[in-house]
Scaffold this active site. Structure first.
Site, short mmCIF file in Angstrom:
data_model
loop_
_atom_site.label_atom_id
_atom_site.label_comp_id
_atom_site.label_asym_id
_atom_site.label_seq_id
_atom_site.Cartn_x
_atom_site.Cartn_y
_atom_site.Cartn_z
N ASP A 13 -0.31 5.69 9.97
CA ASP A 13 0.50 6.69 10.68
C ASP A 13 1.98 6.33 10.67
OD1 ASP A 13 -1.91 8.09 11.55
OD2 ASP A 13 -2.17 6.42 12.94
N LYS A 16 3.97 7.85 5.89
CA LYS A 16 3.85 7.76 4.43
C LYS A 16 3.97 9.12 3.77
CE LYS A 16 -0.13 5.55 4.60
NZ LYS A 16 -0.20 5.29 6.06
N GLY A 40 -4.60 11.00 7.09
CA GLY A 40 -3.88 12.25 7.09
C GLY A 40 -2.40 12.04 6.89
N HIS A 41 -1.78 12.92 6.11
CA HIS A 41 -0.34 12.91 5.91
C HIS A 41 0.22 14.26 6.33
CE1 HIS A 41 -0.59 9.63 2.53
NE2 HIS A 41 -0.74 9.15 3.74
N GLN A 223 -4.11 4.87 5.20
CA GLN A 223 -4.21 3.83 6.23
C GLN A 223 -3.12 2.77 6.03
OE1 GLN A 223 -7.58 4.47 4.64
NE2 GLN A 223 -7.93 6.06 6.13
#
Length: 429
Positions: A13, A16, A40-41, A223
């Site tokens: 988080d 990225k 998730g991005h 991650q």
């Protein structure tokens, strides 16, 4: 020009998505090499916000995206994500998305087992997303995984489901959870085959060709290093290797193809779920960081735990993750705080240490040793050059560089793509 691998340097988080999106405009191919739809991005492009879990971030920029063999792929989740971004105006097809033919698949039984195990752990739960990532990786190393290429061979698929269910139904039965019927799984996979197989190919060949023709490849990690199954805060980790070295194994490219390794770190620290977090804040400052930084998981929506920047941990991530340079994100979240703290080490049972130990109880016992610095009254939000930063903000950045023993090559000062200060071009090697 070099290829670039982007990995998280904390617990994920770190922002990225924005960095990969920013770099993708200059890459030819963007490759996901590990993880699944537990990551998730969030990408902000103009007035549009894209939330991606499986699709490589490059598809937003019209680049070729590749899902490598190191990913565990949930077919339903992928098709749902494609439908969602299509509704936002993006075009995703086999022309701009390719998937490794040997990628392992997440089946409905995997999240069922994931959730049943977490429920059985009670207060000792790991804090997984419940999306079946761990059980899918277990099947991969147990040599019983269903892979994308199996969908093209119904007889192979049928035989492999027999072995898979022999294992999983026994576990589900022992946990008091419903078992799965073979025919329903088989019918479901065969129905998905025509939608998925057009994306499949030996992506290692495409990456080899890209290298020989001088194309730039961006390897997109999910991650972060401290969630690596080997090097992270085990067992509160993900089920894959998140370090840059896995970009080679997880895509089929040689290790010398990885190029410049860019680590992403927030100007403070956050963590989702359970596990040790030595620099965590439980006071008003921690709450303020969470509110300003909008710290909620992209995939789960869970609030993130917040704390001061842990330079000791990031230094460790730099060493084991193979990081050549850092991106520092969300510097603007610290604007206006009268003083800042940086964790420079830990006190464990009366001993001062400069690394986060591997042992479970030692990690839990780690007490942070803080160094205090002055904050700044001015704003860093939207700054696009060092000259626009308050002097105390520059000092804070320079001190982090000293402590983590890696240069900060990019600074992100807002979620907007162009609010970025570049000190060194990662693609220049």
């Amino acid at each position: 020009m070099a290829n670039v691998a982007v990995i998280g340097a904390q617990w994920g988080d770190e922002g990225k998505g924005k960095v990969v999106d920013w770099l993708a405009s200059r890459a030819d191919i963007v490759v996901r090499f590990q993880g699944g739809h537990n990551a998730g991005h969030t990408l902000v492009v103009g007035n549009e916000t894209y939330k991606l879990s499986l699709l490589p971030s490059g598809v937003v920029r019209g680049k070729l995206g590749i899902i490598g063999n190191g990913v565990v792929l949930d077919p339903e989740a992928l098709l749902s994500e494609i439908a969602r971004v299509t509704a936002q105006g993006l075009k995703v097809s086999p022309d701009n998305l390719r998937i490794a033919e040997n990628v392992p698949l997440i089946l409905p039984l995997h999240p069922a087992l994931d959730k049943a195990r977490e429920a059985a752990r009670g207060e000792d739960k790991i804090g997984t997303t419940g999306r079946g990532i761990g059980p899918a990786y277990e099947d991969k190393v147990g040599r019983r995984a269903i892979r994308l290429c199996d969908l093209a061979e119904p007889e192979t698929l049928s035989a492999k489901l027999d072995e898979l269910l022999l294992h999983h139904n026994a576990l589900l039965r022992g946990l008091g959870a419903p078992e799965f019927a073979k025919q329903e799984l088989l019918d479901g996979l065969l129905a998905l085959a025509p939608q998925l197989l057009p994306y499949a190919e030996p992506v290692w060949e495409r990456l080899s060709d890209a290298r020989s023709t001088g194309k730039r490849v961006l390897f997109e990690g999910a991650q972060a290093v401290m969630l690596d199954v080997d090097h992270g805060t085990y067992p509160y980790v993900t089920s894959s290797n998140t370090v840059a070295g896995n970009a080679a194994a997880g895509s089929g490219a040689g290790p010398d193809a990885i190029g410049f390794v860019l680590g992403i770190a927030k100007a403070y620290a956050t963590r989702v779920g359970s596990g040790p977090f030595p620099s965590e804040l439980f006071d008003e400052t921690g709450r303020l960081l969470g509110e300003r930084g909008r710290e909620f998981g992209t995939v789960t929506g869970r609030p993130r735990r917040c704390g001061w920047f842990d330079a000791c941990m990031v230094r460790q991530a730099v060493k084991v993750g193979g990081i050549n340079g850092l991106v520092l994100t969300k510097l603007d979240v610290l604007d206006g705080l009268p003083e800042l703290k940086i964790c420079t080490g830990y006190r464990i049972n009366g001993e001062t240490v400069k690394r986060l130990p591997a042992a479970f109880r030692a990690q839990a016992a780690a007490e942070p040793i803080f160094e205090t610095m002055s904050g700044w009254a001015g704003s860093t939000r939207g700054a696009r050059s060092y000259a626009e930063l308050p002097a105390e903000a520059v000092k804070y950045v320079r001190r982090i560089e000293e402590l983590v023993e890696a240069p900060i090559v990019l600074l992100s000062t807002s979620p907007e793509r162009d609010d970025t200060i570049m000190m060194r071009d990662p693609f220049a090697g």
